[in-house]
Design an enzyme around this catalytic site. Structure first.
Site, PDB file in Angstrom:
ATOM      1  N   PHE A  90      45.861  18.808  61.655  1.00 40.76           N
ATOM      2  CA  PHE A  90      45.863  17.930  62.869  1.00 40.76           C
ATOM      3  C   PHE A  90      44.510  17.797  63.222  1.00 40.76           C
ATOM      4  CE2 PHE A  90      46.526  16.476  67.203  1.00 40.76           C
ATOM      5  CZ  PHE A  90      47.316  15.626  67.102  1.00 40.76           C
ATOM      6  N   GLU A 148      53.864  25.205  61.431  1.00 38.36           N
ATOM      7  CA  GLU A 148      54.021  25.450  60.031  1.00 38.36           C
ATOM      8  C   GLU A 148      53.081  26.518  59.607  1.00 38.36           C
ATOM      9  OE1 GLU A 148      55.064  21.710  61.537  1.00 38.36           O
ATOM     10  OE2 GLU A 148      53.114  22.381  61.448  1.00 38.36           O
ATOM     11  N   HIS A 175      53.864  22.355  75.804  1.00 39.87           N
ATOM     12  CA  HIS A 175      54.375  22.657  74.624  1.00 39.87           C
ATOM     13  C   HIS A 175      53.364  23.167  73.918  1.00 39.87           C
ATOM     14  CE1 HIS A 175      55.720  21.589  70.594  1.00 39.87           C
ATOM     15  NE2 HIS A 175      54.453  21.014  70.436  1.00 39.87           N
ATOM     16  N   ARG A 226      33.031  27.184  69.543  1.00 38.09           N
ATOM     17  CA  ARG A 226      33.898  28.027  69.206  1.00 38.09           C
ATOM     18  C   ARG A 226      34.188  28.031  67.523  1.00 38.09           C
ATOM     19  NH1 ARG A 226      34.553  27.415  74.603  1.00 38.09           N
ATOM     20  NH2 ARG A 226      35.087  29.081  75.676  1.00 38.09           N
TER      21      ARG A 226
END
Length: 134
Positions: free
Chosen positions: A11, A45, A75, A115
């Site tokens: 993503f 996943e 979420h 990070r």
């Protein structure tokens, strides 16, 4: 030489690609071979992909890399907790380490760049340390 597998969330492909570069460098420095790099849609996943790697006899441990960015709802937090819990359960089930380099849940975009490399490095280092102790 011990082997690991790496699971990556696509993503945030650019940022996770940078994490992969760092993970490869740390793995090489620690004497770990990378036998699989598995890209998955997102963090949900990752546990299944990690489980598939841990089932392999040629894999001594695995690393999960990705980002769960802050959203407008809860979420991401719920997902993040479920994913981390599942990864911990898999470590204990297979008695093989899983290094977690997932930024977030709830990270802001401005917090991501500094990070990227440290989290990826720490995930591989943790996996390597536990493989050595094993």
């Amino acid at each position: 030489m011990s082997n690991i597998g790496i699971v990556l969330g696509r993503f945030h492909r650019k940022e996770v690609g940078e994490m992969l570069d760092e993970a490869r460098a740390v793995a090489a420095r620690r004497g770990l071979g990378i036998v699989a790099e598995v890209w998955v849609p997102g963090s949900m996943e990752k546990p299944l992909a990690i489980k598939r790697l841990l089932m392999r006899d040629d894999v001594a441990g695995a690393v999960a890399l990705g980002i769960i960015e802050r959203g407008e709802t809860e979420h991401g937090n719920v997902m993040g907790h479920a994913v981390i819990s599942s990864l911990i359960d898999l470590q204990l089930q297979f008695m093989k380490p899983v290094g977690v380099g997932i930024l977030g849940p709830g990270i802001n975009p401005s917090q991501i760049p500094p990070r990227i490399r440290p989290y990826a490095a720490a995930a591989v280092e943790a996996c390597a340390d536990l493989i050595e102790q094993g």
